[in-house]
Scaffold this motif. Structure first.
Motif, PDB file in Angstrom:
ATOM      1  N   SER A   1      -7.319  -3.831  -1.714  1.00 34.12           N
ATOM      2  CA  SER A   1      -7.144  -2.381  -1.854  1.00 34.12           C
ATOM      3  C   SER A   1      -8.315  -1.641  -1.221  1.00 34.12           C
ATOM      4  CB  SER A   1      -6.988  -1.987  -3.319  1.00 34.12           C
ATOM      5  OG  SER A   1      -8.111  -2.409  -4.078  1.00 34.12           O
ATOM      6  N   TRP A   2      -9.538  -2.201  -1.332  1.00 33.72           N
ATOM      7  CA  TRP A   2     -10.707  -1.576  -0.692  1.00 33.72           C
ATOM      8  C   TRP A   2     -10.532  -1.578   0.815  1.00 33.72           C
ATOM      9  CZ3 TRP A   2     -14.258  -2.599   3.018  1.00 33.72           C
ATOM     10  CH2 TRP A   2     -15.392  -1.770   3.081  1.00 33.72           C
ATOM     11  N   TYR A   3     -10.119  -2.712   1.357  1.00 38.31           N
ATOM     12  CA  TYR A   3      -9.928  -2.802   2.798  1.00 38.31           C
ATOM     13  C   TYR A   3      -8.808  -1.883   3.273  1.00 38.31           C
ATOM     14  CZ  TYR A   3     -13.167  -6.643   3.633  1.00 38.31           C
ATOM     15  OH  TYR A   3     -14.301  -7.407   3.763  1.00 38.31           O
ATOM     16  N   GLY A   4      -7.762  -1.761   2.472  1.00 39.05           N
ATOM     17  CA  GLY A   4      -6.698  -0.833   2.834  1.00 39.05           C
ATOM     18  C   GLY A   4      -7.200   0.596   2.902  1.00 39.05           C
ATOM     19  N   ALA A   5      -8.015   0.989   1.916  1.00 39.41           N
ATOM     20  CA  ALA A   5      -8.594   2.341   1.926  1.00 39.41           C
ATOM     21  C   ALA A   5      -9.570   2.509   3.083  1.00 39.41           C
ATOM     22  CB  ALA A   5      -9.291   2.608   0.586  1.00 39.41           C
ATOM     23  N   TRP A   6     -10.330   1.444   3.361  1.00 46.14           N
ATOM     24  CA  TRP A   6     -11.254   1.487   4.509  1.00 46.14           C
ATOM     25  C   TRP A   6     -10.493   1.741   5.813  1.00 46.14           C
ATOM     26  CZ3 TRP A   6     -10.624  -2.392   8.216  1.00 46.14           C
ATOM     27  CH2 TRP A   6     -11.511  -2.335   9.293  1.00 46.14           C
ATOM     28  N   LEU A   7      -9.390   1.025   6.018  1.00 49.70           N
ATOM     29  CA  LEU A   7      -8.611   1.216   7.246  1.00 49.70           C
ATOM     30  C   LEU A   7      -8.049   2.628   7.311  1.00 49.70           C
ATOM     31  CD1 LEU A   7      -7.365   0.126   9.840  1.00 49.70           C
ATOM     32  CD2 LEU A   7      -5.468  -0.779   8.471  1.00 49.70           C
ATOM     33  N   SER A   8      -7.632   3.171   6.195  1.00 51.04           N
ATOM     34  CA  SER A   8      -7.112   4.542   6.174  1.00 51.04           C
ATOM     35  C   SER A   8      -8.165   5.536   6.663  1.00 51.04           C
ATOM     36  CB  SER A   8      -6.649   4.917   4.758  1.00 51.04           C
ATOM     37  OG  SER A   8      -5.579   4.098   4.331  1.00 51.04           O
ATOM     38  N   VAL A   9      -9.411   5.344   6.232  1.00 46.52           N
ATOM     39  CA  VAL A   9     -10.489   6.237   6.674  1.00 46.52           C
ATOM     40  C   VAL A   9     -10.757   6.053   8.165  1.00 46.52           C
ATOM     41  CG1 VAL A   9     -12.923   6.840   6.383  1.00 46.52           C
ATOM     42  CG2 VAL A   9     -11.523   6.291   4.379  1.00 46.52           C
ATOM     43  N   VAL A  10     -10.753   4.811   8.634  1.00 47.55           N
ATOM     44  CA  VAL A  10     -10.960   4.545  10.064  1.00 47.55           C
ATOM     45  C   VAL A  10      -9.900   5.255  10.894  1.00 47.55           C
ATOM     46  CG1 VAL A  10     -10.902   2.769  11.850  1.00 47.55           C
ATOM     47  CG2 VAL A  10     -12.144   2.348   9.721  1.00 47.55           C
TER      48      VAL A  10
ATOM     49  N   ALA B   1      -1.541  -8.910  -0.924  1.00 47.86           N
ATOM     50  CA  ALA B   1      -1.625  -7.540  -0.428  1.00 47.86           C
ATOM     51  C   ALA B   1      -1.011  -6.585  -1.449  1.00 47.86           C
ATOM     52  CB  ALA B   1      -0.896  -7.422   0.904  1.00 47.86           C
ATOM     53  N   GLU B   2      -1.621  -5.418  -1.583  1.00 49.48           N
ATOM     54  CA  GLU B   2      -1.114  -4.393  -2.494  1.00 49.48           C
ATOM     55  C   GLU B   2      -0.353  -3.370  -1.656  1.00 49.48           C
ATOM     56  OE1 GLU B   2      -4.193  -2.930  -5.089  1.00 49.48           O
ATOM     57  OE2 GLU B   2      -5.220  -4.871  -5.073  1.00 49.48           O
ATOM     58  N   LEU B   3       0.957  -3.457  -1.672  1.00 50.00           N
ATOM     59  CA  LEU B   3       1.782  -2.664  -0.771  1.00 50.00           C
ATOM     60  C   LEU B   3       1.857  -1.215  -1.232  1.00 50.00           C
ATOM     61  CD1 LEU B   3       4.768  -5.136  -0.262  1.00 50.00           C
ATOM     62  CD2 LEU B   3       2.634  -4.987   1.027  1.00 50.00           C
ATOM     63  N   PRO B   4       1.613  -0.266  -0.329  1.00 57.48           N
ATOM     64  CA  PRO B   4       1.761   1.149  -0.690  1.00 57.48           C
ATOM     65  C   PRO B   4       3.226   1.506  -0.888  1.00 57.48           C
ATOM     66  CG  PRO B   4       1.276   0.919   1.640  1.00 57.48           C
ATOM     67  CD  PRO B   4       1.151  -0.450   1.047  1.00 57.48           C
ATOM     68  N   VAL B   5       3.448   2.615  -1.578  1.00 60.58           N
ATOM     69  CA  VAL B   5       4.819   3.035  -1.888  1.00 60.58           C
ATOM     70  C   VAL B   5       5.545   3.543  -0.647  1.00 60.58           C
ATOM     71  CG1 VAL B   5       6.204   4.659  -3.237  1.00 60.58           C
ATOM     72  CG2 VAL B   5       4.201   3.571  -4.273  1.00 60.58           C
ATOM     73  N   ARG B   6       4.814   4.221   0.234  1.00 60.04           N
ATOM     74  CA  ARG B   6       5.454   4.844   1.399  1.00 60.04           C
ATOM     75  C   ARG B   6       6.077   3.787   2.304  1.00 60.04           C
ATOM     76  NH1 ARG B   6       4.346   6.845   6.714  1.00 60.04           N
ATOM     77  NH2 ARG B   6       2.423   5.634   6.829  1.00 60.04           N
ATOM     78  N   PRO B   7       7.382   3.915   2.616  1.00 58.20           N
ATOM     79  CA  PRO B   7       8.035   2.924   3.469  1.00 58.20           C
ATOM     80  C   PRO B   7       7.595   3.068   4.923  1.00 58.20           C
ATOM     81  CG  PRO B   7       9.568   4.700   2.983  1.00 58.20           C
ATOM     82  CD  PRO B   7       8.325   4.977   2.180  1.00 58.20           C
ATOM     83  N   VAL B   8       7.324   1.945   5.549  1.00 55.81           N
ATOM     84  CA  VAL B   8       6.914   1.900   6.951  1.00 55.81           C
ATOM     85  C   VAL B   8       7.684   0.769   7.630  1.00 55.81           C
ATOM     86  CG1 VAL B   8       4.989   1.517   8.537  1.00 55.81           C
ATOM     87  CG2 VAL B   8       4.605   2.752   6.413  1.00 55.81           C
ATOM     88  N   PRO B   9       8.238   1.003   8.813  1.00 57.51           N
ATOM     89  CA  PRO B   9       8.879  -0.110   9.529  1.00 57.51           C
ATOM     90  C   PRO B   9       7.878  -1.225   9.817  1.00 57.51           C
ATOM     91  CG  PRO B   9       9.468   1.998  10.522  1.00 57.51           C
ATOM     92  CD  PRO B   9       8.385   2.286   9.539  1.00 57.51           C
ATOM     93  N   ARG B  10       8.285  -2.444   9.557  1.00 57.04           N
ATOM     94  CA  ARG B  10       7.391  -3.587   9.725  1.00 57.04           C
ATOM     95  C   ARG B  10       8.086  -4.693  10.512  1.00 57.04           C
ATOM     96  NH1 ARG B  10       7.316  -2.842   3.776  1.00 57.04           N
ATOM     97  NH2 ARG B  10       5.433  -1.699   3.137  1.00 57.04           N
ATOM     98  N   LEU B  11       7.353  -5.299  11.427  1.00 60.01           N
ATOM     99  CA  LEU B  11       7.767  -6.525  12.098  1.00 60.01           C
ATOM    100  C   LEU B  11       6.813  -7.637  11.682  1.00 60.01           C
ATOM    101  CD1 LEU B  11       8.557  -5.431  15.779  1.00 60.01           C
ATOM    102  CD2 LEU B  11      10.175  -5.909  13.948  1.00 60.01           C
ATOM    103  N   VAL B  12       7.354  -8.763  11.284  1.00 60.45           N
ATOM    104  CA  VAL B  12       6.535  -9.911  10.916  1.00 60.45           C
ATOM    105  C   VAL B  12       6.762 -10.998  11.966  1.00 60.45           C
ATOM    106  CG1 VAL B  12       6.020 -11.650   9.171  1.00 60.45           C
ATOM    107  CG2 VAL B  12       6.690  -9.340   8.469  1.00 60.45           C
ATOM    108  N   VAL B  13       5.686 -11.394  12.616  1.00 58.16           N
ATOM    109  CA  VAL B  13       5.743 -12.346  13.718  1.00 58.16           C
ATOM    110  C   VAL B  13       4.991 -13.610  13.325  1.00 58.16           C
ATOM    111  CG1 VAL B  13       5.338 -12.676  16.186  1.00 58.16           C
ATOM    112  CG2 VAL B  13       5.618 -10.365  15.266  1.00 58.16           C
TER     113      VAL B  13
END
Length: 291
Positions: free
Chosen positions: A111-120, A223-235
């Motif tokens: 969750s910290w890393y997710g918030a860090w990426l959001s700020v970046v 991973a702690e998935l956010p509520v907002r839906p986002v299209p995702r591709l898993v490779v």
């Protein structure tokens, strides 16, 4: 503490080792023939180094996996630029590279890393972006609730299921960690590649530096998935030793509601082995997301 030691608060064993890592990264970037820029932002208190390249309408932010960074990911970056995209390469704090080498910034929380990426993303990107993450970097991307994220490309993603650690993987990892040498780095990289793929000499050199000078981190948790839906591709590579298809496919379906895009013959380092294929996915067709 011995003279020149970095201490337990740093991922680096010594000051000299930290400088060796830094010199290697800067030399790789200086030699890269693609026009690019560098910048540093502070996010969640962590100094974060970014490399930018390309001028396309779509911005792709790449978040590398454990022990990797921008300078070790230039083949993928070049493929993304060649495909017509603007690219932002992120050095993850707490991983060897040009960002903060402080240990324990996240407290072990994705969750910290997710918030860090959001700020970046807020500081470095204008408008919507595609975030591409590999392994630990994909787990970080999954954990970000940033409204700037338009789509996610998740290559060999961590954070969805436990990694498989076979006796062969454990033996190669132990040799690399305990007896730093190019031969042991090449052995570990061969395990992480698909059959027949020879590791780049620069990557062997990089992994040897990491084993000599840095303290490697463990696998991410869930991973702690956010509520907002986002299209995702898993490779995923068909020969991924850490995340075999029979383990990752059900996890992707259960947690994300998507199936895998499988690249035949690739291993866990699919971003290294097939950069053009990954770049092509950014401009391909995407599934619809409800919400």
């Amino acid at each position: 503490m011995s003279r020149g030691a970095e201490g337990t608060g740093s991922i680096y064993r010594t000051v000299a080792g930290r400088e060796s890592i830094r010199r290697w990264c800067l030399a790789q970037l200086e030699a890269w023939p693609v026009a690019h820029g560098r910048m540093t932002v502070t996010a969640m208190g962590a100094e974060t180094h970014l490399v930018t390249a390309g001028r396309g309408a779509t911005t792709v932010v790449f978040v590398p996996g454990t022990n990797f960074n921008a300078a070790a990911s230039l083949p993928l970056a070049g493929a993304l630029v060649a495909a017509g995209h603007r690219v932002v390469l992120v050095d993850v704090p707490g991983q060897p590279g040009l960002s903060s080498g402080e240990r324990g910034l996240s407290g072990g929380r994705l969750s910290w890393y997710g918030a860090w990426l959001s700020v970046v993303l807020e500081k470095a990107c204008a408008g919507p972006v595609v975030v591409m993450g590999h392994s630990f970097g994909a787990a970080i991307a999954l954990s970000s609730a940033s409204p700037s994220i338009d789509r996610l490309v998740l290559a060999s993603p961590g954070g969805l299921t436990k990694l498989r650690l076979t006796p062969g993987v454990l033996a190669a990892s132990a040799a690399w960690f305990l007896r730093p040498a190019p031969a042991h780095s090449a052995r570990l990289l061969r395990v992480m590649h698909g059959p027949g793929h020879r590791p780049r000499e620069a990557l062997v050199e990089w992994m040897t530096l990491v084993s000599q000078h840095a303290r490697s981190s463990g696998a991410p948790g869930a991973a702690e998935l956010p509520v907002r839906p986002v299209p995702r591709l898993v490779v995923n590579g068909s020969h991924d030793v850490f995340l075999p298809l029979n383990r990752l496919r059900p996890a992707a379906r259960t947690r994300l509601g998507v199936d895998l895009d499988v690249i035949d013959g690739a291993g866990h380092l699919v971003v290294e082995e097939h950069p053009a294929a990954l770049a092509a996915l950014v401009g391909g067709s995407w599934p619809c997301v409800d919400g």
